[in-house]
Design an enzyme around this catalytic site. Sequence first.
Site, PDB file in Angstrom:
ATOM      1  N   HIS A  71     -41.009 -30.612  -9.488  1.00  0.00           N
ATOM      2  CA  HIS A  71     -39.784 -30.033  -8.931  1.00  0.00           C
ATOM      3  C   HIS A  71     -38.848 -29.597 -10.047  1.00  0.00           C
ATOM      4  CE1 HIS A  71     -37.058 -29.146  -5.699  1.00  0.00           C
ATOM      5  NE2 HIS A  71     -36.089 -29.843  -6.278  1.00  0.00           N
ATOM      6  N   HIS A  73     -35.671 -26.644 -11.076  1.00  0.00           N
ATOM      7  CA  HIS A  73     -34.814 -25.460 -10.953  1.00  0.00           C
ATOM      8  C   HIS A  73     -34.466 -25.117 -12.395  1.00  0.00           C
ATOM      9  CE1 HIS A  73     -34.294 -26.468  -6.687  1.00  0.00           C
ATOM     10  NE2 HIS A  73     -34.011 -27.697  -7.075  1.00  0.00           N
ATOM     11  N   ARG A  94     -22.569 -29.181  -7.599  1.00  0.00           N
ATOM     12  CA  ARG A  94     -23.178 -27.971  -7.056  1.00  0.00           C
ATOM     13  C   ARG A  94     -22.304 -26.738  -7.331  1.00  0.00           C
ATOM     14  NH1 ARG A  94     -24.708 -26.665  -0.813  1.00  0.00           N
ATOM     15  NH2 ARG A  94     -22.447 -26.433  -0.750  1.00  0.00           N
ATOM     16  N   TYR A 133     -35.021 -19.986  -5.621  1.00  0.00           N
ATOM     17  CA  TYR A 133     -34.261 -19.322  -4.568  1.00  0.00           C
ATOM     18  C   TYR A 133     -33.254 -18.287  -5.096  1.00  0.00           C
ATOM     19  CZ  TYR A 133     -31.176 -23.266  -5.721  1.00  0.00           C
ATOM     20  OH  TYR A 133     -30.437 -24.207  -6.383  1.00  0.00           O
ATOM     21  N   HIS A 217     -35.727 -24.543   1.817  1.00  0.00           N
ATOM     22  CA  HIS A 217     -34.755 -25.174   0.925  1.00  0.00           C
ATOM     23  C   HIS A 217     -34.370 -26.559   1.437  1.00  0.00           C
ATOM     24  CE1 HIS A 217     -30.919 -26.429  -0.725  1.00  0.00           C
ATOM     25  NE2 HIS A 217     -31.348 -25.858  -1.830  1.00  0.00           N
ATOM     26  N   ARG A 220     -30.447 -27.800   5.900  1.00  0.00           N
ATOM     27  CA  ARG A 220     -29.153 -27.109   5.834  1.00  0.00           C
ATOM     28  C   ARG A 220     -29.342 -25.602   5.767  1.00  0.00           C
ATOM     29  NH1 ARG A 220     -28.419 -30.513   1.439  1.00  0.00           N
ATOM     30  NH2 ARG A 220     -28.238 -28.768  -0.011  1.00  0.00           N
ATOM     31  N   HIS A 244     -36.659 -29.796   0.241  1.00  0.00           N
ATOM     32  CA  HIS A 244     -35.685 -30.842  -0.079  1.00  0.00           C
ATOM     33  C   HIS A 244     -35.440 -31.660   1.187  1.00  0.00           C
ATOM     34  CE1 HIS A 244     -33.759 -28.078  -3.336  1.00  0.00           C
ATOM     35  NE2 HIS A 244     -34.349 -29.075  -3.959  1.00  0.00           N
ATOM     36  N   GLU A 247     -31.730 -35.847   0.600  1.00  0.00           N
ATOM     37  CA  GLU A 247     -31.220 -36.228  -0.716  1.00  0.00           C
ATOM     38  C   GLU A 247     -29.861 -36.911  -0.565  1.00  0.00           C
ATOM     39  OE1 GLU A 247     -30.824 -32.959  -3.446  1.00  0.00           O
ATOM     40  OE2 GLU A 247     -30.266 -34.234  -5.133  1.00  0.00           O
ATOM     41  N   HIS A 281     -37.312 -35.658  -2.968  1.00  0.00           N
ATOM     42  CA  HIS A 281     -36.297 -36.724  -2.917  1.00  0.00           C
ATOM     43  C   HIS A 281     -36.619 -37.746  -1.813  1.00  0.00           C
ATOM     44  CE1 HIS A 281     -33.930 -34.507  -5.765  1.00  0.00           C
ATOM     45  NE2 HIS A 281     -33.732 -33.499  -4.930  1.00  0.00           N
ATOM     46  N   ASP A 332     -36.363 -31.797 -11.795  1.00  0.00           N
ATOM     47  CA  ASP A 332     -35.352 -31.229 -10.904  1.00  0.00           C
ATOM     48  C   ASP A 332     -34.206 -30.546 -11.648  1.00  0.00           C
ATOM     49  OD1 ASP A 332     -33.739 -30.582  -8.766  1.00  0.00           O
ATOM     50  OD2 ASP A 332     -33.419 -32.614  -8.051  1.00  0.00           O
TER      51      ASP A 332
HETATM   52 ZN   LIG Z   1     -34.080 -29.519  -6.116  1.00  0.00          ZN
END
Ligand SMILES: [Zn+2]
Length: 455
Positions: A71, A73, A94, A133, A217, A220, A244, A247, A281, A332
């Site tokens: 995983h 990003h 975030r 993404y 994703h 959500r 995901h 988490e 997660h 991650d």
């Molecule tokens: Zn992630």
Amino acid sequence: MPVTPTRWLAEYAWLPEHAEPTPDVLIEVEDGRITALTPLLGTGGPPAGIEVLRDATRLPGLTLPGLSNVHSHAFHRALRGRTHGGRGDFWTWRDQMYAIADRLDPDTYLALARAVYAEMALAGITCVGEFHYLHHRPDGGAYADPNAMGAALVEAAAHAGVRLTLLDTCYLTSSVDGQALAGPQRRFGDGDATRWAERASAFQPADPHARVGAAVHSVRAVPADQLRTVADWARERQAPLHVHLSEQPAENDECRAVHGRTPTALLAEHGVLGPDTTAVHATHPTSGDLTLLGESRTGVCLCPTTERDLADGIGPARRMADVGIRLSLGSDSHAVIDLFEEARAVELDERLRTRRRGHFAPVDLLTAASTAGHAALGWADAGRIAVGARADLVTVRLDSARTAGVPPVGVFFAAAAADVEQVVVDGRVVVAEGQHLSVDVPAELSAAIEAVTPA
Ligand SMILES: [Zn+2]
């Protein structure tokens, strides 16, 4: 280009299902595959003069199968060390992450990802799963090539010498109740899952080091009635499907409020769970969720250094393994890129939670960091030192300040990424003497991060 040796003599090699490494193993490689394995047990090393060993290159230390980073990003690497000034939580982190995302284009992302993937190679990672993404322009409009950002990641992995599974991520809404994407999130969205599938289907890299999978994703970001479109797309292609999951407790609460069930139950109901699915997660599952994951043979990717960095909590790793969930590992957010650290955290976090020791054997940690991870990324022929497998060989020093005096079986409790001396990917040397052969990793990281960091 130096010719890559095809016969290696490992001082120690960790062979599949062995509780401990085996001393003195001759590993023969041809066309990127392991063709023969000969343990020279009991000889105390190769007897001088044996013809078969003359052209073998010695590998001092412990040789592991290639490590898998399930995983990633890649762009989060630009945040390392920059988010600790205030208190904050996952959600304030975030916002900072979005500020970086806003500044990336195919060229700057290629430069950044190339350096990040090369950092992974230095850490012994031979395969990465990129949960991707950042599809479109910052305003949400498509690039001339709608998959230009994915193509940049595939190219970056080629430069870094690692294999890549591009997990093309469906990201449509900003909340469980379906609010539209706004601000920096606009570039993530394809409108609906059908249009996501059209774009994803158009991306078919021919490069042998890359393959494409799918990702939801999270609950959500993909409305319930569109989950099955993504799951079917992956299933038709026998491609990995990642998501995901739980988490944050807030995600569970919102999902219960909107759908009357947990995120795991929602995914189960819409066909997302299964043996080719990996939940990332799964930090806050209910007992019922664990049963659903185990019975559907869904895997879980734990990301302990990120979960600790973001104050997410500790996933119930032992309970997961007890219900048959395959565990794999990911770095991650890249707060740290060190699979040794991720692996030992699986055991050490359980100790903190239970105040008892001995939940996972060293070989369990190796399996999570190699075999299970490669399988979760769709490379079932990698991640083990076995005849017929891809020739990924990661050699770890046993004479560094950290590992001196450590028995080879103890390496996951002692080593750091910096102890990786040599990395072979598909039979090709990518890292030698602790240095990447084609990327100046620190210099390229500095330049690429500076280029995308808000002043
Ligand atoms: Zn992630």
